[in-house]
Design an enzyme around this catalytic site. Structure first.
Site, PDB file in Angstrom:
ATOM      1  N   HIS A 101       3.390  -5.915  -9.487  1.00 12.49           N
ATOM      2  CA  HIS A 101       4.820  -5.613  -9.638  1.00 12.49           C
ATOM      3  C   HIS A 101       5.657  -6.813  -9.206  1.00 12.49           C
ATOM      4  CE1 HIS A 101       5.576  -4.754  -5.277  1.00 12.49           C
ATOM      5  NE2 HIS A 101       4.354  -4.255  -5.297  1.00 12.49           N
ATOM      6  N   ASP A 103       9.089  -6.502  -8.550  1.00 10.41           N
ATOM      7  CA  ASP A 103      10.190  -6.132  -7.667  1.00 10.41           C
ATOM      8  C   ASP A 103       9.732  -6.232  -6.218  1.00 10.41           C
ATOM      9  OD1 ASP A 103       8.528  -3.756  -8.136  1.00 10.41           O
ATOM     10  OD2 ASP A 103       9.993  -2.714  -6.881  1.00 10.41           O
ATOM     11  N   GLU A 169       8.174  -0.683  -8.343  1.00  9.95           N
ATOM     12  CA  GLU A 169       7.157  -0.108  -7.464  1.00  9.95           C
ATOM     13  C   GLU A 169       7.735   0.180  -6.084  1.00  9.95           C
ATOM     14  OE1 GLU A 169       3.906   0.243  -4.581  1.00  9.95           O
ATOM     15  OE2 GLU A 169       5.477  -1.298  -4.646  1.00  9.95           O
ATOM     16  N   HIS A 434       6.909  -5.869   3.639  1.00 11.38           N
ATOM     17  CA  HIS A 434       8.013  -4.948   3.941  1.00 11.38           C
ATOM     18  C   HIS A 434       8.745  -5.330   5.229  1.00 11.38           C
ATOM     19  CE1 HIS A 434       6.602  -1.341   1.263  1.00 11.38           C
ATOM     20  NE2 HIS A 434       6.227  -2.508   0.749  1.00 11.38           N
TER      21      HIS A 434
END
Length: 464
Positions: A101, A103, A169, A434
């Protein structure tokens, strides 16, 4: 040397030689703040998709490369831009679907970053930047591997290749299932490689064989029709904050293990993993003890967990002497492999309703469930993957479980039930995906790209 062995060595050399170009292209992708949340500039997501499509076209191997979207079921909205590329298999060779992904997560508090989140920066053998590991490195592992096999095999590249680079995602993959349905014939494959997981460490590859499921929802707790003065009513009137604190505390026992009837555990062995390693990889502070019981990896891979990931509360700087009439929390549960995620959600909801203190009123909204996944490790694709890892990294791979969830894999299994699924990745335990200062270990990336190129070469030698 046999012809196949010499060809494998040539692919290995080509993939290795292509690392500088792959890292340069990765840096260009990291500079694009491709965040799918509507509150962020969505033109960056379009720019990112276009850049990935250009990279795939540049390989020269695909019959078709396009940027596409799918509808979000149950709404009038379209999903975020994804990239879809394909080439047909020839001479009886299999087709492989490569997923990643483009994004990324929002950067969060940029003051916590040691360098700007969207300015790729190399320090101490790592590339720092949002998306440098999760998952633009996965995108470039695919691109770099395709470049290498195309360079070496040329007209002998008979392998069918489909590429699906998702654009949402991190935002819940809300159009994922519809995208698969819309493009089923293009995406249909014998092997699916999902490059969105991690490795045992920065030197040892991991093949992910289990993933926990997830059950996420918003809980609203109400106790009053309106706010009241805490001095005038406190001590007789339960405010929503008090009720929520007491309610949430019932979710865990004194060891921090989940205490919800109906949440199941999986009985499976795990490799040795010390508390010292846990502390180093998680940032656990001195004096703070781990939670749960039994082997540490069993707690992460095979048992449920419950986390409060959001809470509406009055900020400290604007606190007043007020009893809050209601509050909201976001509860994120991880579900052990083998349990249905909706069943797990119902168990948590029943527990919270049964333990609501003082008759507090509860409302459950925004429920999102994704099932766990267990890989069938008996297929020939796993055999090829393990051999490719051993050649690419120079050490044997480790079968790993992952405490996190990749719910869309259930969609892949449903749409393509006969495909063999390989869950791999470029992250190591210190990637901090993250989190602020996300980074990619450069040697791990090199080995992952080389291994994928060797895997594609092996698949190109198979007949189905």
């Amino acid at each position: 040397m046999t012809p196949d062995l010499s060809r494998h060595e040539a692919v290995h050399r080509a993939a290795d030689a292509g690392i500088p170009a792959a890292l340069s292209d990765l840096g260009s992708l990291v500079r694009i703040p491709s965040i799918a949340w509507p509150s962020f500039d969505q033109s960056a997501l379009v720019e990112s998709a276009d850049a990935v499509a250009a990279l795939l076209r540049g390989t020269g191997v695909f019959d078709s490369v396009e940027v596409a979207r799918a509808a979000i079921p149950g709404t009038d909205e379209m999903g975020k831009p994804a990239v879809l590329a394909s080439r047909a298999a020839r001479n009886g060779r299999p087709t492989v679907l490569l997923y990643a992904h483009h994004d990324v997560q929002p950067p969060g508090d940029e003051a916590l970053w040691d360098s700007p989140p969207f300015e790729p920066t190399v320090r101490d053998g790592r590339l720092y930047g949002r998306g440098a590991a999760d998952d633009k490195a996965g995108v470039m592992a695919h691109v770099g591997a395709i470049r290498a096999v195309s360079e070496v095999l040329g007209d002998d590249l008979d392998l069918g290749i489909a590429v699906f680079i998702e654009g949402e995602e991190e935002y819940g993959s809300r159009s994922f299932g519809q995208f698969l349905s819309d493009n089923a014939e293009v995406l249909r494959s014998d092997v699916i490689v999902v490059a969105d997981s991690g490795n045992w460490d920065d030197r040892t590859p991991g093949l992910t064989v289990s993933l926990r499921g997830n059950a996420r929802f918003t809980l609203t707790v109400r106790t009053l029709e309106h706010a009241s003065h805490s001095g005038m009513m406190g001590g007789a009137v339960p405010d929503a904050m008090l009720a929520t604190v007491k309610l949430l505390a019932t979710l865990w026992d004194d060891d921090g293990a989940v205490a919800v009837d109906g949440l199941l555990e999986r009985d499976a062995p795990t490799p040795d993993y010390s508390e010292e390693t846990l502390r180093a990889e998680s940032g656990l502070l001195d004096g703070v003890r781990p939670i749960g019981r039994d082997a540490i990896l069993s707690r992460i891979w095979n048992k449920p967990s419950v986390t409060i990931t959001g809470w509406d509360a009055t900020p400290v700087d604007s606190a007043s002497n007020t009893l809050a009439p209601q509050t909201r929390v976001v509860i994120s549960a991880r579900v052990a492999p083998g349990q249905d995620a909706h069943e797990a959600y119902r168990a948590i909801e029943a527990h919270l309703r049964a333990h609501a203190p003082f008759g507090a009123q509860l409302e459950f909204t925004d429920v999102d469930c994704g099932d766990a996944f267990l890989v069938d490790t008996s297929g020939w694709a796993v055999e090829d993957a393990r051999a490719s890892f051993a050649d690419g990294y120079g050490v044997d791979s480790v079968d790993v479980g992952v405490g996190g969830s990749i719910p869309f894999i259930a969609d892949l299994v449903r749409e393509f039930p006969s495909a063999q699924i390989l869950v791999t990745g470029v992250e190591d335990p210190h990637a901090r995906a993250h989190s602020p200062n996300e980074s990619l270990h450069l040697d791990t990336f090199r080995n992952a790209l080389v291994s994928e190129a060797l895997l594609l070469t092996r698949l190109n030698e198979r007949t189905v």
